[in-house]
Design a protein around this motif. Structure first.
Motif, mmCIF file in Angstrom:
data_model
loop_
_atom_site.group_PDB
_atom_site.id
_atom_site.type_symbol
_atom_site.label_atom_id
_atom_site.label_comp_id
_atom_site.label_asym_id
_atom_site.label_seq_id
_atom_site.Cartn_x
_atom_site.Cartn_y
_atom_site.Cartn_z
ATOM 1 N N VAL A 104 -8.432 -41.915 15.106
ATOM 2 C CA VAL A 104 -8.620 -41.128 13.894
ATOM 3 C C VAL A 104 -7.840 -41.737 12.741
ATOM 4 C CG1 VAL A 104 -8.434 -38.835 12.877
ATOM 5 C CG2 VAL A 104 -8.948 -39.076 15.310
ATOM 6 N N TRP B 16 -8.806 -34.761 14.208
ATOM 7 C CA TRP B 16 -7.977 -35.079 15.366
ATOM 8 C C TRP B 16 -8.102 -33.985 16.425
ATOM 9 C CZ3 TRP B 16 -4.353 -34.386 18.995
ATOM 10 C CH2 TRP B 16 -3.743 -35.540 19.533
ATOM 11 N N LEU B 19 -11.589 -34.113 18.077
ATOM 12 C CA LEU B 19 -11.755 -35.200 19.036
ATOM 13 C C LEU B 19 -10.957 -34.919 20.313
ATOM 14 C CD1 LEU B 19 -13.183 -37.866 19.322
ATOM 15 C CD2 LEU B 19 -11.147 -39.025 18.466
ATOM 16 N N TYR B 20 -9.780 -34.384 20.131
ATOM 17 C CA TYR B 20 -8.903 -34.101 21.272
ATOM 18 C C TYR B 20 -9.534 -33.046 22.176
ATOM 19 C CZ TYR B 20 -4.264 -33.822 23.493
ATOM 20 O OH TYR B 20 -3.208 -33.884 24.359
ATOM 21 N N ARG B 22 -12.699 -32.410 22.352
ATOM 22 C CA ARG B 22 -13.895 -33.017 22.932
ATOM 23 C C ARG B 22 -13.543 -33.834 24.175
ATOM 24 N NH1 ARG B 22 -18.301 -34.795 18.781
ATOM 25 N NH2 ARG B 22 -18.101 -32.569 18.559
ATOM 26 N N ARG B 23 -12.317 -34.308 24.207
ATOM 27 C CA ARG B 23 -11.885 -35.097 25.360
ATOM 28 C C ARG B 23 -11.313 -34.207 26.455
ATOM 29 N NH1 ARG B 23 -9.033 -40.230 22.271
ATOM 30 N NH2 ARG B 23 -10.967 -41.345 21.793
ATOM 31 N N GLU B 133 -18.461 -32.655 12.026
ATOM 32 C CA GLU B 133 -19.171 -33.490 12.989
ATOM 33 C C GLU B 133 -19.514 -34.851 12.378
ATOM 34 O OE1 GLU B 133 -19.981 -32.634 16.175
ATOM 35 O OE2 GLU B 133 -20.910 -34.602 16.494
ATOM 36 N N LEU B 136 -16.393 -36.876 12.136
ATOM 37 C CA LEU B 136 -16.043 -37.363 13.465
ATOM 38 C C LEU B 136 -16.878 -38.587 13.814
ATOM 39 C CD1 LEU B 136 -13.834 -36.124 14.961
ATOM 40 C CD2 LEU B 136 -15.393 -34.509 16.014
ATOM 41 N N ARG B 137 -18.150 -38.499 13.542
ATOM 42 C CA ARG B 137 -19.030 -39.631 13.816
ATOM 43 C C ARG B 137 -18.612 -40.828 12.968
ATOM 44 N NH1 ARG B 137 -23.608 -37.025 14.430
ATOM 45 N NH2 ARG B 137 -23.748 -36.678 12.187
ATOM 46 N N LEU B 140 -15.513 -42.516 14.388
ATOM 47 C CA LEU B 140 -15.752 -43.322 15.582
ATOM 48 C C LEU B 140 -16.539 -44.588 15.255
ATOM 49 C CD1 LEU B 140 -16.474 -40.432 18.094
ATOM 50 C CD2 LEU B 140 -14.391 -41.808 17.844
#
Lengths: 143, 143
Positions: A104, B16, B19-20, B22-23, B133, B136-137, B140
């Motif tokens: 990030v 952050w 994503l966290y 999502r993991r 979203e 986030l995309r 990445l």
DNA sequence: CATTGTCGTAACTGGATTGGTTACATTAAG
DNA sequence: CTTAATGTAACCAATCCAGTTACGACAATG
């Protein structure tokens, strides 16, 4: 927060000069403009100096000195004024660079930049729609 | 000038957390986020508190405490974040009210306000186009 | 050519804002 | 009870900005 009254004051000053010239005067003094804006003449001179650099206003010195518009009010848009007076980007990235070890931290800058670019484009487009002539008309209508 | 990095940092923090989660993690701590943003945890907590007030994030206390998103990343737009974090108007009027004896002094406020309203509308419309979203995309992809 | 009115600009001030930091109370899991 | 985190107040340093003072540069005018 927005401490951003520079554009307002710049438009105010230009409108004042425009109206004054329209009434038959050659130049307007920073003192007259300051009296209308309700601030110090030096503040006005500093601001107008930026507008002069951008080719929107011009000044004479000596006795009978003062300020005038460099272009017709129809040929000055608020985008011109904005660019003359607000050089920086609307939204800034981080002040201290984020952690490059982190996905990030690495990716957020680029990701936000594309968004910010679009926003600035929209903002500029909107500001370009209004000319000083429009402002002048708005000012007189508001009376 | 724009000292406006708040929106950037807010988006960073939310990204952050997103994503966290999502993991597979439940919550993210302000310390983890601060390490990615490269700032102090208290700064992050203060910021996230504002986002919580706006219903975008939520927090747990006690052991195993931390922060989570209140909505799916697809349901959070940058406009939501902007409104949560930047309450004031983009452009301000004069700091000391202009001379009411003067036509321009009286009329400039109303005249500029209509312009500013249009600009803010355009800006909001643009910010509303991007969801967390999307951010986030973007993050990445930037890798 | 001296006077005068205005710009040009540097320097300083005070106030407001902001990000960072420390400190400590509060909370809830284990 | 211990522990790991949030919640929040308080303070500091840096920065920014509008305002102010001061004075030199300049050009019209008599």
């Amino acid at each position: 927060m927005s401490a951003n009254s520079k554009l307002t004051v710049a438009a105010h000053a230009l409108a004042w000069i425009g109206l004054y010239q329209r009434r038959g005067h050659e130049v307007a003094t920073s003192e007259q403009i300051a009296a209308s804006v309700n601030t110090n003449p030096v503040v006005i001179r500093r601001l107008l100096a930026e507008l002069r650099k951008a080719g929107l206003a011009d000044s004479r010195r000596g006795v009978g000195a003062g300020w005038m518009l460099s272009r017709e009010p129809t040929a000055i848009t608020l985008l011109d004024v904005y660019e003359a007076v607000e050089p920086g980007p609307l939204f800034a990235l981080h002040r201290s660079t984020p952690n490059p070890e982190c996905v990030v931290g690495r990716g957020i800058g680029p990701a936000m930049t594309t968004v910010y670019d679009d926003v600035e484009t929209a903002l500029r487009k909107e500001l370009a729609k209004t000319t000083l002539e429009d402002v002048l008309r708005g000012v007189l209508n508001a009376t």
